[in-house]
Design an enzyme around this catalytic site. Structure first.
Site, mmCIF file in Angstrom:
data_model
loop_
_atom_site.group_PDB
_atom_site.id
_atom_site.type_symbol
_atom_site.label_atom_id
_atom_site.label_comp_id
_atom_site.label_asym_id
_atom_site.label_seq_id
_atom_site.Cartn_x
_atom_site.Cartn_y
_atom_site.Cartn_z
ATOM 1 N N ARG A 1 0.684 -1.223 0.321
ATOM 2 C CA ARG A 1 0.118 -0.313 0.002
ATOM 3 C C ARG A 1 0.806 0.927 0.002
ATOM 4 N NH1 ARG A 1 -2.017 -3.879 -0.987
ATOM 5 N NH2 ARG A 1 -4.117 -4.616 -0.300
ATOM 6 N N SER B 1 -11.671 -0.255 2.682
ATOM 7 C CA SER B 1 -10.737 -0.604 3.793
ATOM 8 C C SER B 1 -10.181 0.853 4.336
ATOM 9 C CB SER B 1 -9.537 -1.532 3.493
ATOM 10 O OG SER B 1 -9.832 -2.633 3.040
ATOM 11 N N GLU C 1 -5.363 3.728 5.725
ATOM 12 C CA GLU C 1 -5.700 3.487 4.417
ATOM 13 C C GLU C 1 -6.445 4.538 3.513
ATOM 14 O OE1 GLU C 1 -6.639 -0.367 1.188
ATOM 15 O OE2 GLU C 1 -5.751 -0.633 3.312
#
Length: 299
Positions: free
Chosen positions: A172, A222, A292
């Site tokens: 990520r 998320s 996130e």
């Protein structure tokens, strides 16, 4: 918030002053942008960046799927890539895509063309540009696994072509500097595959998403990254946060790494709820969760 419209360069795309950003995000919350800019194409975007006054801040948004726009809005110019960045061209196993393409659309287009290996994209909300910037992933694969290179424009309007190695892609994360904009990418698939088999794999992913995630709610996907060797949702559940509410913001009972706008939540409700979840998880487990979801604008 300032009105900078008169200081901006002439473009072929479109400026929208005092643009409502809540309509551009999946949460459906947040204040306006001073100016929303929809460039006609990459050349138009480069012209804007190379000619705009340096003091005017720029924020780039995609489909708004993992974005929380704060209630005070976003100062400066918010750039959203549209039709001029949505082409998909397939050459054997190479898939040339504009940054404005939805990940899901790329996956489904590859199915029709018999190109495999990109099925997992159907499980990632948002656009290719955002997926490249954050090295998005799902179902055991990440963008770095299929990326050949990304086309990027810096804040001076200069074009760069960057490989996964140059982007230093990890979980990520990429090393792409703040403000640099992904305009397109080339992805590597596997040519001459059976479209029916690709379709079956896509259907399985969609069925799993529907069964385990609140796909029909106003959510940002998320909320927190998975810590090393941990699942964020398990930590959140263990901290007793499943179903937790602040105002009209709620931790999803179906998948507790998702936040929901039940109806009239504010951005502050959602951000406060996320911070409360972080606090409770840290108190119980000692793990500090990292957002996130991207937060932009002023409170």
């Amino acid at each position: 918030m300032s009105n900078w419209s008169e200081q901006l360069p002439t473009i072929r795309g479109r400026y929208v002053p005092n643009a409502r950003l809540a309509e551009q995000t999946w949460f459906r919350v947040g204040g306006p942008a001073d100016v929303l800019f929809r460039p006609a194409d990459e050349a138009d975007l480069a012209h804007f960046l190379s000619n705009k006054p340096e003091h005017i801040p720029v924020t780039i948004i995609g489909a708004g799927s993992n974005l929380l726009v704060r209630d005070g809005g976003v100062p400066g110019v918010v750039i959203r890539l549209g039709r001029g960045f949505s082409d998909i061209r397939i050459d054997g196993g190479l898939v040339h895509v504009g940054a404005g393409c939805l990940d899901r659309t790329v996956s489904l287009t590859c199915r029709e063309a018999g190109v495999g290996g990109l099925e997992f994209l159907v499980g990632i909300p948002g656009t290719i540009g955002g997926a490249v910037r954050m090295n998005a992933g799902a179902y055991g694969q990440e963008i770095k696994d299929i990326l050949v290179y990304a086309d990027v424009i810096n804040l001076q309007g200069e074009h760069h072509r960057l490989t996964p190695e140059a982007l230093q892609m990890t979980y990520r994360h990429t090393s792409l500097p703040e403000g640099w904009i992904v305009t397109g990418a080339v992805l590597r698939g596997v040519a001459n595959q059976n479209p029916s088999e690709i379709g079956n794999a896509i259907d399985k992913i969609l069925e799993e998403r529907e069964a385990t995630q609140p796909t029909r709610g106003r959510t940002g996907g998320s909320t927190f990254k998975n810590p090393e060797s941990e699942k964020a949702w398990k930590l959140i559940d263990a901290a007793g946060c499943r179903g937790l509410k602040i105002g009209d913001a709620q931790v999803s009972e179906k998948h507790c790494n998702f936040l929901l706008n039940l109806d009239q939540a504010t951005a502050n409700d959602l951000e406060s709820l996320g911070e409360e979840v972080k606090h409770r998880v840290y108190e119980i487990s000692g793990v500090c969760l990292d957002w996130e979801i991207v937060k932009v604008g002023v409170k």
